[in-house]
Design a protein around this motif. Structure first.
Motif, PDB file in Angstrom:
ATOM      1  N   GLY A   1       0.814  -1.208   0.000  1.00 30.07           N
ATOM      2  CA  GLY A   1       0.000   0.000   0.000  1.00 30.07           C
ATOM      3  C   GLY A   1       0.844   1.253   0.000  1.00 30.07           C
ATOM      4  O   GLY A   1       1.896   1.310   0.635  1.00 30.07           O
ATOM      5  N   VAL A   2       0.379   2.265  -0.718  1.00 25.44           N
ATOM      6  CA  VAL A   2       1.008   3.583  -0.706  1.00 25.44           C
ATOM      7  C   VAL A   2      -0.082   4.601  -0.374  1.00 25.44           C
ATOM      8  O   VAL A   2      -1.053   4.750  -1.122  1.00 25.44           O
ATOM      9  CB  VAL A   2       1.649   3.933  -2.060  1.00 25.44           C
ATOM     10  N   ARG A   3       0.087   5.276   0.764  1.00 26.76           N
ATOM     11  CA  ARG A   3      -0.887   6.302   1.176  1.00 26.76           C
ATOM     12  C   ARG A   3      -0.434   7.664   0.704  1.00 26.76           C
ATOM     13  O   ARG A   3       0.757   7.998   0.787  1.00 26.76           O
ATOM     14  CB  ARG A   3      -1.037   6.308   2.699  1.00 26.76           C
ATOM     15  N   VAL A   4      -1.392   8.435   0.200  1.00 26.32           N
ATOM     16  CA  VAL A   4      -1.099   9.808  -0.211  1.00 26.32           C
ATOM     17  C   VAL A   4      -2.060  10.745   0.501  1.00 26.32           C
ATOM     18  O   VAL A   4      -3.073  10.329   1.062  1.00 26.32           O
ATOM     19  CB  VAL A   4      -1.223   9.993  -1.745  1.00 26.32           C
ATOM     20  N   THR A   5      -1.740  12.021   0.469  1.00 27.61           N
ATOM     21  CA  THR A   5      -2.580  13.029   1.100  1.00 27.61           C
ATOM     22  C   THR A   5      -3.859  13.237   0.300  1.00 27.61           C
ATOM     23  O   THR A   5      -3.823  13.368  -0.922  1.00 27.61           O
ATOM     24  CB  THR A   5      -1.825  14.364   1.205  1.00 27.61           C
TER      25      THR A   5
ATOM     26  N   THR B   1       7.101   9.394  -5.672  1.00 26.10           N
ATOM     27  CA  THR B   1       5.964   9.678  -4.799  1.00 26.10           C
ATOM     28  C   THR B   1       4.686   9.213  -5.482  1.00 26.10           C
ATOM     29  O   THR B   1       4.673   8.871  -6.666  1.00 26.10           O
ATOM     30  CB  THR B   1       5.861  11.184  -4.502  1.00 26.10           C
ATOM     31  N   GLY B   2       3.567   9.225  -4.739  1.00 25.47           N
ATOM     32  CA  GLY B   2       2.303   8.765  -5.282  1.00 25.47           C
ATOM     33  C   GLY B   2       2.412   7.328  -5.740  1.00 25.47           C
ATOM     34  O   GLY B   2       3.087   6.503  -5.112  1.00 25.47           O
ATOM     35  N   MET B   3       1.753   7.010  -6.847  1.00 25.20           N
ATOM     36  CA  MET B   3       1.758   5.624  -7.315  1.00 25.20           C
ATOM     37  C   MET B   3       3.147   5.163  -7.715  1.00 25.20           C
ATOM     38  O   MET B   3       3.440   3.964  -7.698  1.00 25.20           O
ATOM     39  CB  MET B   3       0.770   5.448  -8.462  1.00 25.20           C
ATOM     40  N   TYR B   4       4.044   6.087  -8.054  1.00 23.26           N
ATOM     41  CA  TYR B   4       5.394   5.701  -8.446  1.00 23.26           C
ATOM     42  C   TYR B   4       6.222   5.213  -7.255  1.00 23.26           C
ATOM     43  O   TYR B   4       7.297   4.652  -7.442  1.00 23.26           O
ATOM     44  CB  TYR B   4       6.093   6.860  -9.135  1.00 23.26           C
ATOM     45  N   ALA B   5       5.716   5.409  -6.031  1.00 20.77           N
ATOM     46  CA  ALA B   5       6.392   4.840  -4.866  1.00 20.77           C
ATOM     47  C   ALA B   5       6.386   3.315  -4.908  1.00 20.77           C
ATOM     48  O   ALA B   5       7.208   2.659  -4.261  1.00 20.77           O
ATOM     49  CB  ALA B   5       5.729   5.327  -3.579  1.00 20.77           C
ATOM     50  N   LEU B   6       5.462   2.732  -5.700  1.00 23.28           N
ATOM     51  CA  LEU B   6       5.441   1.273  -5.844  1.00 23.28           C
ATOM     52  C   LEU B   6       6.724   0.755  -6.486  1.00 23.28           C
ATOM     53  O   LEU B   6       7.077  -0.415  -6.317  1.00 23.28           O
ATOM     54  CB  LEU B   6       4.235   0.852  -6.681  1.00 23.28           C
ATOM     55  N   LEU B   7       7.433   1.616  -7.218  1.00 20.17           N
ATOM     56  CA  LEU B   7       8.695   1.206  -7.827  1.00 20.17           C
ATOM     57  C   LEU B   7       9.759   0.905  -6.780  1.00 20.17           C
ATOM     58  O   LEU B   7      10.734   0.216  -7.067  1.00 20.17           O
ATOM     59  CB  LEU B   7       9.202   2.299  -8.777  1.00 20.17           C
ATOM     60  N   ASN B   8       9.574   1.401  -5.564  1.00 19.33           N
ATOM     61  CA  ASN B   8      10.539   1.150  -4.487  1.00 19.33           C
ATOM     62  C   ASN B   8      10.253  -0.139  -3.736  1.00 19.33           C
ATOM     63  O   ASN B   8      11.037  -0.534  -2.867  1.00 19.33           O
ATOM     64  CB  ASN B   8      10.542   2.313  -3.487  1.00 19.33           C
TER      65      ASN B   8
ATOM     66  N   LEU C   1      -0.558  -6.477  -9.501  1.00 21.57           N
ATOM     67  CA  LEU C   1      -1.962  -6.120  -9.704  1.00 21.57           C
ATOM     68  C   LEU C   1      -2.180  -4.755  -9.062  1.00 21.57           C
ATOM     69  O   LEU C   1      -2.198  -4.648  -7.829  1.00 21.57           O
ATOM     70  CB  LEU C   1      -2.892  -7.153  -9.064  1.00 21.57           C
ATOM     71  N   ILE C   2      -2.334  -3.722  -9.869  1.00 20.75           N
ATOM     72  CA  ILE C   2      -2.322  -2.349  -9.365  1.00 20.75           C
ATOM     73  C   ILE C   2      -3.729  -1.773  -9.355  1.00 20.75           C
ATOM     74  O   ILE C   2      -4.526  -1.998 -10.261  1.00 20.75           O
ATOM     75  CB  ILE C   2      -1.399  -1.464 -10.232  1.00 20.75           C
ATOM     76  N   CYS C   3      -4.005  -0.979  -8.313  1.00 17.35           N
ATOM     77  CA  CYS C   3      -5.332  -0.400  -8.129  1.00 17.35           C
ATOM     78  C   CYS C   3      -5.193   0.996  -7.524  1.00 17.35           C
ATOM     79  O   CYS C   3      -4.512   1.167  -6.509  1.00 17.35           O
ATOM     80  CB  CYS C   3      -6.158  -1.306  -7.220  1.00 17.35           C
ATOM     81  N   VAL C   4      -5.830   1.987  -8.164  1.00 16.86           N
ATOM     82  CA  VAL C   4      -5.894   3.354  -7.632  1.00 16.86           C
ATOM     83  C   VAL C   4      -7.372   3.724  -7.584  1.00 16.86           C
ATOM     84  O   VAL C   4      -7.872   4.459  -8.443  1.00 16.86           O
ATOM     85  CB  VAL C   4      -5.096   4.345  -8.508  1.00 16.86           C
TER      86      VAL C   4
ATOM     87  N   LEU D   1      -2.129  11.300  -5.925  1.00 19.32           N
ATOM     88  CA  LEU D   1      -2.114   9.873  -6.261  1.00 19.32           C
ATOM     89  C   LEU D   1      -1.158   9.589  -7.421  1.00 19.32           C
ATOM     90  O   LEU D   1      -0.461   8.572  -7.425  1.00 19.32           O
ATOM     91  CB  LEU D   1      -3.522   9.411  -6.640  1.00 19.32           C
ATOM     92  N   LEU D   2      -1.134  10.483  -8.393  1.00 24.35           N
ATOM     93  CA  LEU D   2      -0.206  10.336  -9.507  1.00 24.35           C
ATOM     94  C   LEU D   2       1.235  10.405  -9.022  1.00 24.35           C
ATOM     95  O   LEU D   2       2.053   9.527  -9.311  1.00 24.35           O
ATOM     96  CB  LEU D   2      -0.462  11.416 -10.553  1.00 24.35           C
ATOM     97  N   GLY D   3       1.564  11.436  -8.277  1.00 25.29           N
ATOM     98  CA  GLY D   3       2.920  11.589  -7.760  1.00 25.29           C
ATOM     99  C   GLY D   3       3.918  11.955  -8.844  1.00 25.29           C
ATOM    100  O   GLY D   3       3.557  12.379  -9.946  1.00 25.29           O
ATOM    101  N   ASP D   4       5.189  11.732  -8.524  1.00 21.09           N
ATOM    102  CA  ASP D   4       6.291  12.088  -9.416  1.00 21.09           C
ATOM    103  C   ASP D   4       7.211  10.888  -9.573  1.00 21.09           C
ATOM    104  O   ASP D   4       7.667  10.318  -8.576  1.00 21.09           O
ATOM    105  CB  ASP D   4       7.066  13.276  -8.838  1.00 21.09           C
TER     106      ASP D   4
END
Length: 414
Positions: A89-93, A113-120, A131-134, A105-108
């Motif tokens: 899970g990645v939480r955003v403001t 940041t945002g959904m791109y934090a999943l790359l970490n 399996l990605i969900c926003v 949610l998009l992030g950078d």
């Protein structure tokens, strides 16, 4: 240690084909808002590993925002002998407006940041979501944009992760869904239109995004086939909902229905069973959807896209062992070919491949490339297509009348 003068020397050999190493394709990547979340448990823009059945973790997430309902809906789709879905899970403001939330949610991609934090997730958690969900924010269009910016950014993320995403449409009517679908092109994006009605914790009926439910079905289907992602999620029950956000006219016998029209545009739907003679089931609610948003018909079915990802990841994890450990010689090439054939043969044995071929040819290799420590192996494989249409030809059977006459004449003669 040097060899003894008088004794034995044992050297362990490691120059054989390798057993196939497979990847868990059912890890969920969930990007969500949760204004009441514990910031220690769910820091902003950081991947966090948890399980959908972890009540303590859910309590720390809080019940506001999109995260809590999404996890509940995923968890309700799980099948027998499944304890939980594994979630990164990645939480955003949550912003003051939907546009602000979408930006968060998009992030950078550079700042991760945002959904791109999943790359970490791979480096920090040792697992990669596939399996990605926003949920809740993939249908809105910014005032200055022709497409949803989250969906526009997803293909880059999904290609990096070798993942697919289920995205929610406007869930208002066929016209809006069609216009939204026209802005998407990716073999890794799976659209669904209509939201889901659920009962919240105080007993009220609320409408929530349907994408987490479809993600949960994907986890369930993978589990049913021992983690192999070669099978469609279509014609599967959707649990934990009291209905779709709007009723869809649908029949497996009539293409001139709203449900069939949405399917013709690659948009998945949720339909009620026992609605017509052409219903898919006698009751409950079913997900119907087989397609991605790919323009390439070779990769229109998401089960084939995910199946090929599974094969590629199997080769990556298995063949990397040879790098640097072996020299290029006949034995190494034969072992690599045998390793690839063995892995594909195992997949074919379970019915997940119709056939395959692995070959090493002179046309794709040269002495100069071999001197540089490089060689190329080719493989072809065919994943089974999903059955989505069955034609039945109905006709009269005249020989039955001949048989009747013969029977009558025989009995009368007697």
């Amino acid at each position: 240690m040097s060899d003894p003068v008088f004794g034995l020397s044992i050297t362990q050999m490691d120059n054989e084909p390798r057993p196939a190493i497979v990847t868990n394709m059912s890890i969920v990547g969930l990007v969500f808002t949760a204004p009441a979340a514990d910031a220690t448990e769910f820091p902003l823009n950081e991947p966090v590993l948890f399980y959908s059945s972890d009540d303590a973790k859910l309590a720390k997430m809080g019940k506001t925002g999109t995260g809590y309902n999404a996890v509940k809906l995923i968890n309700q789709q799980l099948g027998q002998f499944q304890a939980a879905a594994t979630i990164v899970g990645v939480r955003v403001t949550e912003g003051a407006t939907p546009d602000e939330t979408i930006v968060n949610l998009l992030g950078d991609i550079n700042a991760r940041t945002g959904m791109y934090a999943l790359l970490n997730a791979g480096a920090e958690l040792g697992i990669t979501p596939r399996l990605i969900c926003v949920p809740g924010y993939t249908s809105q269009l910014a005032s200055s944009a022709d497409a949803n910016v989250i969906i526009a950014g997803l293909p880059t993320l999904l290609d990096r992760l070798l993942a697919v995403a289920v995205v929610d449409g406007p869930a208002t009517d066929e016209t809006a869904a069609s216009a939204w679908r026209a802005t998407i092109q990716s073999k890794r994006i799976i659209p669904v239109d209509v939201a889901a009605k659920v009962i919240d914790d105080v007993g009220d009926v609320v409408t929530v995004p349907a994408s987490p439910a479809i993600i949960g079905i994907a986890v369930r289907r993978d589990h049913e086939f021992q983690g192999r992602p070669f099978h469609s999620w279509a014609n599967q029950p959707v649990y934990g909902i009291v209905g779709p956000s709007r009723p869809l006219e649908f029949s497996i016998l009539d293409g001139a229905t709203e449900g069939q029209q949405l399917l013709s545009k690659n948009i998945g739907i949720i339909v009620r069973g026992e609605s017509t003679d052409g219903a898919l089931a006698d009751g409950g609610f079913l997900y119907v959807g087989t397609d991605t948003c790919s323009e390439d018909t070779l990769w229109q079915f998401y089960n084939q896209v995910r199946g090929r990802d599974y094969i590629h990841l199997m080769f990556i994890k298995t063949l990397r062992f040879f790098l640097g450990r072996r020299n290029i010689d006949r034995g190494t090439i034969e072992d690599i070919l045998a390793t690839m054939k063995g892995g594909l043969r195992d997949i074919q044995a379970t019915g997940d491949l119709l056939g395959f071929r692995v070959n090493f040819t002179r046309a794709t290799n040269s002495p100069e490339q071999l001197r540089l420590g490089r060689f190329t192996v080719a493989f072809q494989a065919e994943e089974p297509p999903v059955l989505r249409y069955l034609g039945i030809q109905s006709a009269r059977y005249r020989p039955a009348l001949d048989a009747l006459l013969d029977d009558l004449l025989t009995s009368l003669d007697a």
